[in-house]
Design a protein around this motif. Structure first.
Motif, PDB file in Angstrom:
ATOM      1  N   VAL A   1       0.851  -1.191   0.000  1.00 17.38           N
ATOM      2  CA  VAL A   1       0.000   0.000   0.000  1.00 17.38           C
ATOM      3  C   VAL A   1       0.887   1.242   0.000  1.00 17.38           C
ATOM      4  O   VAL A   1       1.767   1.392   0.855  1.00 17.38           O
ATOM      5  N   PHE A   2       0.654   2.140  -0.957  1.00 17.84           N
ATOM      6  CA  PHE A   2       1.479   3.342  -1.127  1.00 17.84           C
ATOM      7  C   PHE A   2       0.710   4.605  -0.743  1.00 17.84           C
ATOM      8  O   PHE A   2      -0.449   4.779  -1.124  1.00 17.84           O
ATOM      9  N   ILE A   3       1.406   5.509  -0.016  1.00 16.01           N
ATOM     10  CA  ILE A   3       0.846   6.803   0.376  1.00 16.01           C
ATOM     11  C   ILE A   3       1.764   7.907  -0.159  1.00 16.01           C
ATOM     12  O   ILE A   3       2.944   7.970   0.182  1.00 16.01           O
TER      13      ILE A   3
ATOM     14  N   VAL B   1       3.841   1.644   2.609  1.00 15.72           N
ATOM     15  CA  VAL B   1       4.943   2.450   2.081  1.00 15.72           C
ATOM     16  C   VAL B   1       4.493   3.905   2.007  1.00 15.72           C
ATOM     17  O   VAL B   1       3.423   4.200   1.470  1.00 15.72           O
ATOM     18  N   GLY B   2       5.292   4.820   2.547  1.00 17.16           N
ATOM     19  CA  GLY B   2       4.928   6.227   2.489  1.00 17.16           C
ATOM     20  C   GLY B   2       6.115   7.108   2.160  1.00 17.16           C
ATOM     21  O   GLY B   2       7.238   6.841   2.589  1.00 17.16           O
ATOM     22  N   TYR B   3       5.847   8.175   1.399  1.00 13.93           N
ATOM     23  CA  TYR B   3       6.887   9.135   1.000  1.00 13.93           C
ATOM     24  C   TYR B   3       6.614  10.505   1.613  1.00 13.93           C
ATOM     25  O   TYR B   3       5.517  11.049   1.479  1.00 13.93           O
ATOM     26  N   SER B   4       7.593  11.081   2.308  1.00 14.01           N
ATOM     27  CA  SER B   4       7.551  12.444   2.834  1.00 14.01           C
ATOM     28  C   SER B   4       6.300  12.641   3.687  1.00 14.01           C
ATOM     29  O   SER B   4       6.156  11.975   4.711  1.00 14.01           O
ATOM     30  N   MET B   5       5.349  13.491   3.312  1.00 12.97           N
ATOM     31  CA  MET B   5       4.109  13.600   4.074  1.00 12.97           C
ATOM     32  C   MET B   5       3.452  12.241   4.219  1.00 12.97           C
ATOM     33  O   MET B   5       2.975  11.876   5.303  1.00 12.97           O
TER      34      MET B   5
ATOM     35  N   ALA C   1       4.504  -4.825   7.690  1.00 17.67           N
ATOM     36  CA  ALA C   1       5.819  -4.199   7.647  1.00 17.67           C
ATOM     37  C   ALA C   1       5.635  -2.760   7.208  1.00 17.67           C
ATOM     38  O   ALA C   1       4.554  -2.361   6.744  1.00 17.67           O
ATOM     39  N   LEU C   2       6.706  -1.956   7.330  1.00 16.01           N
ATOM     40  CA  LEU C   2       6.632  -0.530   7.058  1.00 16.01           C
ATOM     41  C   LEU C   2       7.885  -0.084   6.318  1.00 16.01           C
ATOM     42  O   LEU C   2       9.007  -0.401   6.732  1.00 16.01           O
ATOM     43  N   LEU C   3       7.698   0.658   5.228  1.00 14.03           N
ATOM     44  CA  LEU C   3       8.813   1.237   4.477  1.00 14.03           C
ATOM     45  C   LEU C   3       8.581   2.733   4.373  1.00 14.03           C
ATOM     46  O   LEU C   3       7.542   3.172   3.875  1.00 14.03           O
ATOM     47  N   LEU C   4       9.552   3.516   4.845  1.00  6.98           N
ATOM     48  CA  LEU C   4       9.436   4.967   4.858  1.00  6.98           C
ATOM     49  C   LEU C   4      10.499   5.593   3.959  1.00  6.98           C
ATOM     50  O   LEU C   4      11.690   5.324   4.120  1.00  6.98           O
ATOM     51  N   GLU C   5      10.065   6.425   3.047  1.00 12.56           N
ATOM     52  CA  GLU C   5      10.969   7.157   2.160  1.00 12.56           C
ATOM     53  C   GLU C   5      10.972   8.626   2.568  1.00 12.56           C
ATOM     54  O   GLU C   5       9.939   9.294   2.512  1.00 12.56           O
ATOM     55  N   SER C   6      12.131   9.117   3.007  1.00 13.55           N
ATOM     56  CA  SER C   6      12.284  10.541   3.340  1.00 13.55           C
ATOM     57  C   SER C   6      11.199  11.009   4.309  1.00 13.55           C
ATOM     58  O   SER C   6      10.463  11.959   4.037  1.00 13.55           O
ATOM     59  N   ALA C   7      11.096  10.323   5.436  1.00 17.17           N
ATOM     60  CA  ALA C   7      10.026  10.608   6.391  1.00 17.17           C
ATOM     61  C   ALA C   7      10.595  10.956   7.758  1.00 17.17           C
ATOM     62  O   ALA C   7      11.774  10.732   8.039  1.00 17.17           O
TER      63      ALA C   7
ATOM     64  N   GLY D   1      23.147   9.116  -5.297  1.00 16.46           N
ATOM     65  CA  GLY D   1      22.659   9.853  -6.457  1.00 16.46           C
ATOM     66  C   GLY D   1      21.215  10.289  -6.367  1.00 16.46           C
ATOM     67  O   GLY D   1      20.575  10.551  -7.388  1.00 16.46           O
ATOM     68  N   ALA D   2      20.677  10.370  -5.150  1.00 21.71           N
ATOM     69  CA  ALA D   2      19.281  10.772  -4.975  1.00 21.71           C
ATOM     70  C   ALA D   2      19.166  11.816  -3.889  1.00 21.71           C
ATOM     71  O   ALA D   2      19.989  11.885  -2.964  1.00 21.71           O
ATOM     72  N   GLY D   3      18.129  12.626  -3.987  1.00 28.85           N
ATOM     73  CA  GLY D   3      17.788  13.582  -2.957  1.00 28.85           C
ATOM     74  C   GLY D   3      16.545  13.119  -2.219  1.00 28.85           C
ATOM     75  O   GLY D   3      16.437  11.961  -1.832  1.00 28.85           O
ATOM     76  N   HIS D   4      15.579  14.020  -2.065  1.00 28.39           N
ATOM     77  CA  HIS D   4      14.394  13.740  -1.259  1.00 28.39           C
ATOM     78  C   HIS D   4      13.445  12.749  -1.933  1.00 28.39           C
ATOM     79  O   HIS D   4      12.789  11.963  -1.260  1.00 28.39           O
ATOM     80  N   THR D   5      13.383  12.792  -3.268  1.00 25.85           N
ATOM     81  CA  THR D   5      12.375  11.996  -3.996  1.00 25.85           C
ATOM     82  C   THR D   5      13.046  10.821  -4.680  1.00 25.85           C
ATOM     83  O   THR D   5      13.218  10.786  -5.905  1.00 25.85           O
ATOM     84  N   ILE D   6      13.400   9.820  -3.913  1.00 27.00           N
ATOM     85  CA  ILE D   6      14.173   8.682  -4.426  1.00 27.00           C
ATOM     86  C   ILE D   6      13.424   7.939  -5.516  1.00 27.00           C
ATOM     87  O   ILE D   6      14.011   7.526  -6.526  1.00 27.00           O
ATOM     88  N   HIS D   7      12.121   7.760  -5.331  1.00 29.23           N
ATOM     89  CA  HIS D   7      11.352   6.939  -6.288  1.00 29.23           C
ATOM     90  C   HIS D   7      11.302   7.563  -7.680  1.00 29.23           C
ATOM     91  O   HIS D   7      11.046   6.860  -8.661  1.00 29.23           O
ATOM     92  N   MET D   8      11.572   8.867  -7.786  1.00 30.62           N
ATOM     93  CA  MET D   8      11.636   9.503  -9.090  1.00 30.62           C
ATOM     94  C   MET D   8      13.070   9.654  -9.581  1.00 30.62           C
ATOM     95  O   MET D   8      13.337   9.545 -10.781  1.00 30.62           O
ATOM     96  N   GLU D   9      13.993   9.906  -8.662  1.00 32.40           N
ATOM     97  CA  GLU D   9      15.373  10.198  -9.046  1.00 32.40           C
ATOM     98  C   GLU D   9      16.191   8.938  -9.309  1.00 32.40           C
ATOM     99  O   GLU D   9      17.106   8.955 -10.144  1.00 32.40           O
TER     100      GLU D   9
END
Length: 291
Positions: free
Chosen positions: A42-44, A114-118, A134-140, A266-274
């Motif tokens: 589940v993605f947020i 899975v959640g990104y930032s906000m 389980a929980l995966l947090l990107e830039s959180a 090679g990534a900043g805040h938005t890993i899934h795009m960069e």
């Protein structure tokens, strides 16, 4: 309470009704073959985002056997735009996400969140419910630790919310895209940056303003001391060029019973795009590793 947004229907995104509001929802079912039987993922999305912001990641994970769900928070995408900022609160987000999954037939301990930032802050708080595998947090982050910091940020969020309402969505997006935290997005291909810009411009000014008031970092309760109650596996992802969130993750990882922190080069805040290919593999590998 919730206002439906038929003007913003996006191919593949449906609306589901939960707790008196509508949530945008993109679902891709698992296929027979490789990886069938793996947990639902589940993605947020982040602030100004929507269900489709994850790009080809959702399609690729579905093709690899996963059941993928991408939800849209209030004020974003096809979801409702309530007038009451309190309806956007992180407590209501938790209730809406769990209710949406129950509506979709996803029970407790069946899904990886899975959640990104906000969306990462929301996912982290929602994981306190004990509903997830389980929980995966990107830039959180778990919020701001001091009341003084939270009050300062709340005032900043309120000022920005007022600007969105006073000056409109285009002026806000112009400002948002120039924020230093998104500087590394300048390396993205023009077509990707333009698609992201057009998606941001489709947002409701009132929706974004109330989202800031209701679930902005200033409104979010600090939950540093509650991280130890999240006993499921946790993966924290940060980009090496996003030093602020790398530091936040280094502090968080020590507070969870089962967590690890991976820094993506090679990534900043938005890993899934960069770094989309590496991000996809990290998500897939983590989900496969969950007992």
């Amino acid at each position: 309470m919730g206002m439906q947004r038929p003007d913003l229907q996006v191919a593949g995104v449906q609306q589901i009704e939960v707790n008196g509001i509508h949530m945008g929802c993109l679902q891709m079912d698992r296929h027979e073959g490789e990886g069938s039987g793996q947990p639902t993922v589940v993605f947020i999305h982040g602030f100004t985002g929507c269900a489709t912001n994850w790009g080809l990641l959702l399609k690729h994970l579905a093709e690899r056997g996963m059941h993928v769900i991408s939800l849209e928070m209030l004020g974003h995408g096809c979801s409702s735009v309530p007038d009451d900022p309190h309806r956007y609160s992180i407590e209501h987000c938790q209730e809406d996400i769990v209710a949406a999954l129950r509506t979709l037939g996803i029970g407790a301990e069946q899904a990886v969140l899975v959640g990104y930032s906000m969306g990462g802050r929301i996912a982290l708080y929602t994981a306190l419910s004990g509903y997830f595998r389980a929980l995966l947090l990107e830039s959180a982050s778990p919020g701001l630790s001091s009341p003084e910091e939270r009050e300062q940020r709340r005032r900043s969020d309120e000022a920005l919310a007022n600007c969105i309402e006073d000056y409109g969505i285009e002026a806000f997006v112009n400002y948002w895209e120039r924020r230093p935290i998104f500087a590394t997005q300048g390396k993205l291909p023009y077509r990707v940056r333009e698609a992201l810009r057009q998606q941001r411009l489709r947002n409701s000014p009132r929706g974004l303003a109330n989202s800031l008031r209701g679930v902005g970092t200033g409104a979010q309760p600090a939950i540093h001391d509650r991280l130890g109650t999240i006993t499921v596996p946790v993966l924290l992802l940060t980009g090496e060029e996003d030093q602020k969130f790398c530091a936040v993750a280094r502090d968080m990882v020590e507070r969870f019973p089962q967590a690890r922190h991976h820094i993506v080069p090679g990534a900043g805040h938005t890993i899934h795009m960069e770094q989309p290919e590496e991000f996809e593999q990290l998500v897939y590998t983590f989900c496969r590793s969950v007992p």
